[in-house]
Design a protein around this motif. Structure first.
Motif, PDB file in Angstrom:
ATOM      1  N   MET A   1     141.732  12.288-101.317  1.00  0.00           N
ATOM      2  CA  MET A   1     141.480  13.006-102.558  1.00  0.00           C
ATOM      3  C   MET A   1     140.311  13.981-102.357  1.00  0.00           C
ATOM      4  N   LEU A   2     140.405  15.093-103.052  1.00  0.00           N
ATOM      5  CA  LEU A   2     139.378  16.131-102.985  1.00  0.00           C
ATOM      6  C   LEU A   2     138.628  16.185-104.304  1.00  0.00           C
ATOM      7  N   SER A   3     137.401  16.635-104.256  1.00  0.00           N
ATOM      8  CA  SER A   3     136.558  16.745-105.436  1.00  0.00           C
ATOM      9  C   SER A   3     136.532  18.197-105.920  1.00  0.00           C
ATOM     10  N   VAL A   4     136.637  18.363-107.248  1.00  0.00           N
ATOM     11  CA  VAL A   4     136.553  19.684-107.874  1.00  0.00           C
ATOM     12  C   VAL A   4     135.568  19.558-109.024  1.00  0.00           C
ATOM     13  N   GLN A   5     134.594  20.469-109.075  1.00  0.00           N
ATOM     14  CA  GLN A   5     133.619  20.442-110.163  1.00  0.00           C
ATOM     15  C   GLN A   5     133.835  21.640-111.082  1.00  0.00           C
ATOM     16  N   PHE A   6     134.032  21.337-112.361  1.00  0.00           N
ATOM     17  CA  PHE A   6     134.164  22.373-113.379  1.00  0.00           C
ATOM     18  C   PHE A   6     132.861  22.447-114.168  1.00  0.00           C
ATOM     19  N   VAL A   7     132.434  23.663-114.460  1.00  0.00           N
ATOM     20  CA  VAL A   7     131.284  23.888-115.327  1.00  0.00           C
ATOM     21  C   VAL A   7     131.830  24.603-116.556  1.00  0.00           C
ATOM     22  N   THR A   8     131.722  23.952-117.705  1.00  0.00           N
ATOM     23  CA  THR A   8     132.266  24.521-118.934  1.00  0.00           C
ATOM     24  C   THR A   8     131.406  25.675-119.432  1.00  0.00           C
ATOM     25  N   ALA A   9     131.915  26.406-120.391  1.00  0.00           N
ATOM     26  CA  ALA A   9     131.200  27.551-120.943  1.00  0.00           C
ATOM     27  C   ALA A   9     129.850  27.145-121.529  1.00  0.00           C
ATOM     28  N   ASP A  10     129.735  25.904-122.011  1.00  0.00           N
ATOM     29  CA  ASP A  10     128.459  25.453-122.579  1.00  0.00           C
ATOM     30  C   ASP A  10     127.576  24.733-121.557  1.00  0.00           C
ATOM     31  N   GLY A  11     127.958  24.784-120.269  1.00  0.00           N
ATOM     32  CA  GLY A  11     127.118  24.261-119.201  1.00  0.00           C
ATOM     33  C   GLY A  11     127.356  22.817-118.798  1.00  0.00           C
ATOM     34  N   ASN A  12     128.273  22.129-119.463  1.00  0.00           N
ATOM     35  CA  ASN A  12     128.589  20.752-119.071  1.00  0.00           C
ATOM     36  C   ASN A  12     129.349  20.751-117.762  1.00  0.00           C
ATOM     37  N   LYS A  13     129.103  19.737-116.944  1.00  0.00           N
ATOM     38  CA  LYS A  13     129.784  19.628-115.656  1.00  0.00           C
ATOM     39  C   LYS A  13     130.719  18.433-115.671  1.00  0.00           C
ATOM     40  N   LEU A  14     131.880  18.630-115.086  1.00  0.00           N
ATOM     41  CA  LEU A  14     132.877  17.575-114.966  1.00  0.00           C
ATOM     42  C   LEU A  14     133.432  17.613-113.551  1.00  0.00           C
ATOM     43  N   THR A  15     133.319  16.505-112.856  1.00  0.00           N
ATOM     44  CA  THR A  15     133.870  16.408-111.507  1.00  0.00           C
ATOM     45  C   THR A  15     135.130  15.563-111.567  1.00  0.00           C
ATOM     46  N   VAL A  16     136.204  16.085-110.986  1.00  0.00           N
ATOM     47  CA  VAL A  16     137.491  15.382-110.975  1.00  0.00           C
ATOM     48  C   VAL A  16     138.002  15.290-109.549  1.00  0.00           C
ATOM     49  N   GLN A  17     138.936  14.393-109.349  1.00  0.00           N
ATOM     50  CA  GLN A  17     139.575  14.220-108.053  1.00  0.00           C
ATOM     51  C   GLN A  17     140.975  14.830-108.114  1.00  0.00           C
ATOM     52  N   ALA A  18     141.400  15.433-107.019  1.00  0.00           N
ATOM     53  CA  ALA A  18     142.726  16.048-106.956  1.00  0.00           C
ATOM     54  C   ALA A  18     143.247  15.932-105.539  1.00  0.00           C
ATOM     55  N   GLU A  19     144.534  16.036-105.405  1.00  0.00           N
ATOM     56  CA  GLU A  19     145.167  15.952-104.094  1.00  0.00           C
ATOM     57  C   GLU A  19     145.207  17.319-103.429  1.00  0.00           C
ATOM     58  N   ALA A  20     145.116  17.316-102.109  1.00  0.00           N
ATOM     59  CA  ALA A  20     145.298  18.546-101.344  1.00  0.00           C
ATOM     60  C   ALA A  20     146.681  19.105-101.671  1.00  0.00           C
ATOM     61  N   GLY A  21     146.759  20.418-101.808  1.00  0.00           N
ATOM     62  CA  GLY A  21     148.023  21.065-102.140  1.00  0.00           C
ATOM     63  C   GLY A  21     148.179  21.356-103.618  1.00  0.00           C
ATOM     64  N   ALA A  22     147.349  20.735-104.452  1.00  0.00           N
ATOM     65  CA  ALA A  22     147.423  20.984-105.904  1.00  0.00           C
ATOM     66  C   ALA A  22     146.869  22.370-106.205  1.00  0.00           C
ATOM     67  N   ARG A  23     147.445  23.002-107.219  1.00  0.00           N
ATOM     68  CA  ARG A  23     146.902  24.284-107.679  1.00  0.00           C
ATOM     69  C   ARG A  23     145.777  24.003-108.668  1.00  0.00           C
ATOM     70  N   LEU A  24     144.716  24.807-108.598  1.00  0.00           N
ATOM     71  CA  LEU A  24     143.561  24.575-109.451  1.00  0.00           C
ATOM     72  C   LEU A  24     143.894  24.676-110.935  1.00  0.00           C
ATOM     73  N   LEU A  25     144.858  25.482-111.308  1.00  0.00           N
ATOM     74  CA  LEU A  25     145.248  25.562-112.718  1.00  0.00           C
ATOM     75  C   LEU A  25     145.694  24.201-113.221  1.00  0.00           C
ATOM     76  N   GLU A  26     146.551  23.544-112.468  1.00  0.00           N
ATOM     77  CA  GLU A  26     147.062  22.238-112.886  1.00  0.00           C
ATOM     78  C   GLU A  26     145.960  21.190-112.909  1.00  0.00           C
ATOM     79  N   VAL A  27     145.049  21.253-111.944  1.00  0.00           N
ATOM     80  CA  VAL A  27     143.923  20.322-111.904  1.00  0.00           C
ATOM     81  C   VAL A  27     143.045  20.532-113.137  1.00  0.00           C
ATOM     82  N   ALA A  28     142.770  21.798-113.460  1.00  0.00           N
ATOM     83  CA  ALA A  28     141.934  22.117-114.622  1.00  0.00           C
ATOM     84  C   ALA A  28     142.582  21.646-115.923  1.00  0.00           C
ATOM     85  N   GLN A  29     143.852  21.915-116.076  1.00  0.00           N
ATOM     86  CA  GLN A  29     144.553  21.500-117.296  1.00  0.00           C
ATOM     87  C   GLN A  29     144.546  19.979-117.428  1.00  0.00           C
ATOM     88  N   ALA A  30     144.769  19.258-116.339  1.00  0.00           N
ATOM     89  CA  ALA A  30     144.768  17.798-116.369  1.00  0.00           C
ATOM     90  C   ALA A  30     143.386  17.259-116.737  1.00  0.00           C
TER      91      ALA A  30
END
Length: 110
Positions: A1-30
């Motif tokens: 599993m790979l780690s992806v960190q999202f920073v929201t417009a208000d500065g909150n951070k969320l780190t999620v796990q995703a599989e190699a080969g996944a598109r970032l759009l789908e990871v973000a939506q999930a």
């Protein structure tokens, strides 16, 4: 599993796990990020625009001309803006950080 960190417009951070080969759009939506992806990855809109952290931007494959054209329609574009539907996760992107723009407007829809 790979780690992806999202920073929201208000500065909150969320780190999620995703599989190699996944598109970032789908990871973000999930992860509940507010990216529409109206065209479902066909590069016919700019509703999945994200801003890639500068230290990660150079690790991405270059944007195609079609992607660059769609980014011209996105609100709040920066030098490191990309369409998340065009970024496929690889081992080299483990830990990537993406900022969700505070403003989103798909100029094709009006």
């Amino acid at each position: 599993m790979l780690s992806v960190q999202f920073v929201t417009a208000d500065g909150n951070k969320l780190t999620v796990q995703a599989e190699a080969g996944a598109r970032l759009l789908e990871v973000a939506q999930a992860a509940g990020m507010p990216l529409e992806g109206t065209c479902e990855g066909q590069m016919a809109c700019s509703t999945c625009h994200v801003i890639v952290a500068p230290e990660w931007f150079e690790r991405l494959k270059p944007a195609s001309n079609d992607e660059e054209d769609m980014l011209d329609l996105a609100a709040g574009v920066t030098r490191t803006s990309r369409l998340s539907c065009q970024i496929e996760l690889t081992e080299a992107l483990d830990g990537i950080e993406l900022r969700i723009p505070g403003v989103s407007h798909d100029m094709q829809i009006g």
